[in-house]
Design a protein around this motif. Structure first.
Motif, PDB file in Angstrom:
ATOM      1  N   VAL A 165      17.860  15.800 -11.638  1.00  0.00           N
ATOM      2  CA  VAL A 165      18.835  16.604 -10.934  1.00  0.00           C
ATOM      3  C   VAL A 165      20.229  15.724 -11.225  1.00  0.00           C
ATOM      4  N   THR A 166      20.070  14.532 -11.358  1.00  0.00           N
ATOM      5  CA  THR A 166      21.518  13.709 -11.521  1.00  0.00           C
ATOM      6  C   THR A 166      21.865  14.137 -12.925  1.00  0.00           C
ATOM      7  N   HIS A 167      21.145  14.483 -13.909  1.00  0.00           N
ATOM      8  CA  HIS A 167      21.817  14.981 -15.220  1.00  0.00           C
ATOM      9  C   HIS A 167      22.231  16.260 -14.894  1.00  0.00           C
ATOM     10  N   ARG A 168      21.900  17.054 -14.209  1.00  0.00           N
ATOM     11  CA  ARG A 168      22.468  18.379 -14.058  1.00  0.00           C
ATOM     12  C   ARG A 168      23.713  18.152 -13.170  1.00  0.00           C
ATOM     13  N   VAL A 169      23.763  17.325 -12.196  1.00  0.00           N
ATOM     14  CA  VAL A 169      24.925  17.016 -11.214  1.00  0.00           C
ATOM     15  C   VAL A 169      26.064  16.620 -12.441  1.00  0.00           C
ATOM     16  N   GLN A 170      25.772  15.680 -13.409  1.00  0.00           N
ATOM     17  CA  GLN A 170      26.655  14.968 -14.193  1.00  0.00           C
ATOM     18  C   GLN A 170      27.249  16.159 -15.108  1.00  0.00           C
ATOM     19  N   PHE A 171      26.621  17.151 -15.676  1.00  0.00           N
ATOM     20  CA  PHE A 171      27.149  18.062 -16.582  1.00  0.00           C
ATOM     21  C   PHE A 171      27.873  19.265 -15.829  1.00  0.00           C
ATOM     22  N   SER A 172      27.406  19.536 -14.520  1.00  0.00           N
ATOM     23  CA  SER A 172      27.966  20.418 -13.707  1.00  0.00           C
ATOM     24  C   SER A 172      29.361  20.003 -13.364  1.00  0.00           C
ATOM     25  N   SER A 173      29.494  18.695 -13.108  1.00  0.00           N
ATOM     26  CA  SER A 173      30.828  18.038 -12.783  1.00  0.00           C
ATOM     27  C   SER A 173      31.790  17.899 -13.857  1.00  0.00           C
ATOM     28  N   VAL A 248      25.028   5.700 -20.435  1.00  0.00           N
ATOM     29  CA  VAL A 248      25.793   6.103 -19.381  1.00  0.00           C
ATOM     30  C   VAL A 248      25.019   7.188 -18.677  1.00  0.00           C
ATOM     31  N   LEU A 249      24.539   8.270 -19.232  1.00  0.00           N
ATOM     32  CA  LEU A 249      23.985   9.428 -18.396  1.00  0.00           C
ATOM     33  C   LEU A 249      22.426   8.941 -18.056  1.00  0.00           C
ATOM     34  N   GLU A 250      21.684   8.057 -18.815  1.00  0.00           N
ATOM     35  CA  GLU A 250      20.582   7.659 -18.482  1.00  0.00           C
ATOM     36  C   GLU A 250      20.695   6.440 -17.606  1.00  0.00           C
ATOM     37  N   GLY A 251      21.595   5.697 -17.569  1.00  0.00           N
ATOM     38  CA  GLY A 251      21.651   4.311 -16.462  1.00  0.00           C
ATOM     39  C   GLY A 251      21.986   5.071 -15.174  1.00  0.00           C
ATOM     40  N   HIS A 252      22.926   6.092 -15.387  1.00  0.00           N
ATOM     41  CA  HIS A 252      23.619   6.440 -14.006  1.00  0.00           C
ATOM     42  C   HIS A 252      22.472   7.274 -13.215  1.00  0.00           C
ATOM     43  N   ALA A 253      21.577   7.840 -13.988  1.00  0.00           N
ATOM     44  CA  ALA A 253      20.556   8.693 -13.532  1.00  0.00           C
ATOM     45  C   ALA A 253      19.425   7.761 -12.672  1.00  0.00           C
ATOM     46  N   ASP A 254      19.194   6.525 -13.547  1.00  0.00           N
ATOM     47  CA  ASP A 254      18.329   5.784 -13.195  1.00  0.00           C
ATOM     48  C   ASP A 254      18.878   4.933 -11.905  1.00  0.00           C
ATOM     49  N   HIS A 255      20.050   4.684 -11.820  1.00  0.00           N
ATOM     50  CA  HIS A 255      20.736   4.127 -10.776  1.00  0.00           C
ATOM     51  C   HIS A 255      20.546   4.951  -9.345  1.00  0.00           C
ATOM     52  N   VAL A 256      20.855   6.320  -9.605  1.00  0.00           N
ATOM     53  CA  VAL A 256      20.568   7.203  -8.445  1.00  0.00           C
ATOM     54  C   VAL A 256      19.105   7.134  -7.927  1.00  0.00           C
ATOM     55  N   MET A 257      18.270   7.204  -8.967  1.00  0.00           N
ATOM     56  CA  MET A 257      16.656   7.280  -8.491  1.00  0.00           C
ATOM     57  C   MET A 257      16.431   6.142  -7.601  1.00  0.00           C
ATOM     58  N   ASP A 258      17.212   5.074  -7.802  1.00  0.00           N
ATOM     59  CA  ASP A 258      16.775   3.848  -6.831  1.00  0.00           C
ATOM     60  C   ASP A 258      17.672   3.693  -5.669  1.00  0.00           C
ATOM     61  N   ALA A 259      18.942   4.143  -5.740  1.00  0.00           N
ATOM     62  CA  ALA A 259      19.882   4.027  -4.929  1.00  0.00           C
ATOM     63  C   ALA A 259      19.652   5.069  -3.665  1.00  0.00           C
ATOM     64  N   VAL A 260      18.797   5.957  -3.836  1.00  0.00           N
ATOM     65  CA  VAL A 260      18.439   6.963  -2.568  1.00  0.00           C
ATOM     66  C   VAL A 260      17.843   6.121  -1.521  1.00  0.00           C
ATOM     67  N   GLY A 261      17.064   5.170  -1.877  1.00  0.00           N
ATOM     68  CA  GLY A 261      16.366   4.406  -0.948  1.00  0.00           C
ATOM     69  C   GLY A 261      15.216   4.962  -0.287  1.00  0.00           C
ATOM     70  N   PRO A 262      14.597   4.033   0.483  1.00  0.00           N
ATOM     71  CA  PRO A 262      13.002   4.311   0.961  1.00  0.00           C
ATOM     72  C   PRO A 262      13.212   5.503   2.032  1.00  0.00           C
ATOM     73  N   ALA A 263      14.379   5.532   2.544  1.00  0.00           N
ATOM     74  CA  ALA A 263      14.643   6.769   3.605  1.00  0.00           C
ATOM     75  C   ALA A 263      14.343   8.327   2.980  1.00  0.00           C
ATOM     76  N   VAL A 264      14.629   8.331   1.587  1.00  0.00           N
ATOM     77  CA  VAL A 264      14.304   9.576   0.994  1.00  0.00           C
ATOM     78  C   VAL A 264      13.043   9.377   0.203  1.00  0.00           C
ATOM     79  N   VAL A 265      12.618   8.193  -0.393  1.00  0.00           N
ATOM     80  CA  VAL A 265      11.409   7.976  -1.130  1.00  0.00           C
ATOM     81  C   VAL A 265      10.955   6.622  -0.593  1.00  0.00           C
ATOM     82  N   PRO A 266      10.065   6.965   0.348  1.00  0.00           N
ATOM     83  CA  PRO A 266       9.239   5.513   1.159  1.00  0.00           C
ATOM     84  C   PRO A 266       8.925   4.542   0.087  1.00  0.00           C
ATOM     85  N   SER A 267       8.037   4.987  -0.849  1.00  0.00           N
ATOM     86  CA  SER A 267       7.548   4.211  -1.788  1.00  0.00           C
ATOM     87  C   SER A 267       8.470   3.828  -2.973  1.00  0.00           C
TER      88      SER A 267
END
Length: 350
Positions: A165-173, A248-267
Motif C-alpha cells: 500500500v505504501t507503494h500505491r501511496v507513493q505513486f498516487s502522491s 528509495v521506494l523500497e526503503g520507504h516502504a520498509d520504513h513504513v512497515m515498521d514505523a506503524v508499530g505494535p499498536a497496528v501490528v502487535p507482533s
C-alpha cells in the motif's frame, strides 16, 4: 510511449512470456479450499485496513480513493507482471504475439524468469495498469511464508499489505514517477554507436577490479554492478536513476512497515526479525546463481540501503520534510547520496 519509442519494443513477446511462465510456475503449497478462500478475503480486508496507518505515517495521499486490491495466485501474478512489463517497455503486447518469430526467444526466457520469481513475490503495486494502478497480493506465497516463519497470520498479512500500500501511496502522491521510469527504460533500450573497443575496455576494467578483490561500492557489486560498468554513459545514467528510485521506494516502504508499530501490528518486531533472517538464509548453489542472474540479491540490498537512508533522513528532519523527495526527479537522491544521507539533506533541504 509507443512501441517505436523504446528499443525494447518487439524484443519480448510478453503474451508468450505469460503463457510460458504460467506453465513453468512451481505448484502452490497444499491447502484446503476453505483456507484458500479465507486468505483471499483476509488479504482484501488487510489491504484496505493498511491504507489508514500508511497515510498517517507518511502524511501522503490524504483524500485520495482507496481502490480494492487484486488477490492472485502465481499464474495470475505472472500474467499481470507480463502486462505491466509490456506497458513499461512500450511494447504492443497484441502486435508482438501476432508475429511469427519476433520476440519469441525473449518471451520464453522472460517466461522462465517470471516462473522463478512467481514463488518469491508476496505483493506488487503496478502503476501502469488501471485507473489507480493495480495492487497485487500473491495469496499462496503469503501463506507459505507465514507458515515458514511461524508468525501470526493476521499480523503478517497486514504487515505485507503495509509495504505494498505504501507503494500505491507513493505513486498516487507523485504521478511523475511512472513517466520517470518509462523515460529511463526508454534510454536503456536505445542503441548506441560507440566503438566496440570502448565497451571491451569497460568490461576489462570491471573484471580486473573483481579479480583484485577490491571492496567495491554497493552499486558496483554483483551482476547489476557488472551490467552498469559495461554500459555507455547515457545508459549507465539511466540505470543509476532506476536503481536510486527503486532503492528509495523500497526503503520507504520498509520504513513504513515498521514505523506503524505494535499498536497496528502487535507482533511487528517478531515478524521483522524472522523476515530479515529469511532474507539472509543461505540457498543452494543453483539458487544462488539464479538469484545473481536475476538481480535478486541486489534487490535485497535495495531494501537494506533504502531503509537506512529513509530512517536516517526522517530521524534528522522529520517525515514532512522528507516528503520533499516526492517533488520531482531532481529531488530524488543519487546513488552516492543514498550512501551519505547528509549530502541529500544539504542539496535538497539546505
Amino acid at each position: 510511449m509507443s512501441e517505436s519509442d523504446s528499443g525494447f519494443g518487439g524484443a519480448v513477446d510478453w503474451r508468450l512470456a505469460a503463457r510460458t511462465g504460467a506453465r513453468l510456475a512451481p505448484a502452490a503449497p497444499a491447502t484446503s479450499r476453505y483456507t484458500a478462500e479465507t486468505i483471499v478475503t483476509a488479504l482484501e480486508d488487510a489491504s484496505v485496513r493498511a491504507e489508514g496507518p500508511v497515510r498517517d505515517v507518511t502524511g501522503l495521499a490524504d483524500g485520495l480513493p482507496i481502490p480494492p486490491a487484486r488477490v492472485v495466485d502465481r499464474a495470475g501474478w505472472i500474467h499481470a507482471a507480463a502486462q505491466s512489463m509490456a506497458h513499461l517497455t512500450g511494447t504492443d503486447i497484441d502486435a508482438a504475439s501476432r508475429t511469427l518469430l519476433s520476440g519469441k526467444p525473449g518471451g520464453v526466457q522472460a517466461g522462465a524468469m517470471l516462473a522463478y520469481l512467481s514463488s518469491a513475490i508476496l505483493g506488487q503495486y503496478d502503476p501502469f495498469t488501471g485507473e489507480h494502478g493495480t495492487l497485487l497480493l500473491v495469496a499462496p506465497n503469503v501463506l507459505q511464508v507465514e507458515r515458514t516463519l511461524k508468525v501470526p497470520p493476521a499480523d503478517f498479512r497486514l504487515w505485507v499489505c503495509l509495504h505494498e500500500v505504501t507503494h500505491r501511496v507513493q505513486f498516487s502522491s507523485a504521478p511523475w514517477i511512472g513517466d520517470h521510469m518509462r523515460a529511463s527504460v526508454a534510454t536503456l533500450g536505445e542503441a548506441t554507436d560507440e566503438p566496440m573497443t570502448e565497451f571491451v575496455s569497460r568490461l576489462s576494467g570491471a573484471l580486473r577490479e573483481r579479480r583484485r578483490g577490491e571492496d567495491l561500492p554497493a552499486d558496483q557489486r554483483g551482476i547489476i554492478g557488472l551490467i552498469r560498468a559495461t554500459q555507455a554513459p547515457p545508459q549507465r545514467d539511466a540505470l543509476d536513476r532506476m536503481l536510486a528510485l527503486g532503492t528509495v521506494l523500497e526503503g520507504h516502504a520498509d520504513h513504513v512497515m515498521d514505523a506503524v508499530g505494535p499498536a497496528v501490528v502487535p507482533s511487528v518486531t517478531r515478524i521483522r526479525a524472522a523476515f530479515d533472517a529469511r532474507r539472509q538464509r543461505r540457498t543452494n548453489p543453483v539458487q544462488r546463481l539464479l538469484r545473481a542472474l536475476l538481480g535478486m540479491d541486489a534487490k535485497m540490498a535495495q531494501y537494506v540501503r533504502g531503509k537506512k537512508f529513509v530512517d536516517t533522513v526522517v530521524d534528522r528532519v522529520g517525515m514532512e520534510r522528507f516528503n520533499t523527495i516526492w517533488t520531482g526527479p531532481d529531488t530524488l537522491p543519487t546513488l552516492d547520496e543514498i550512501e551519505y544521507p547528509d549530502a541529500w539533506i544539504a542539496r535538497v533541504l539546505g
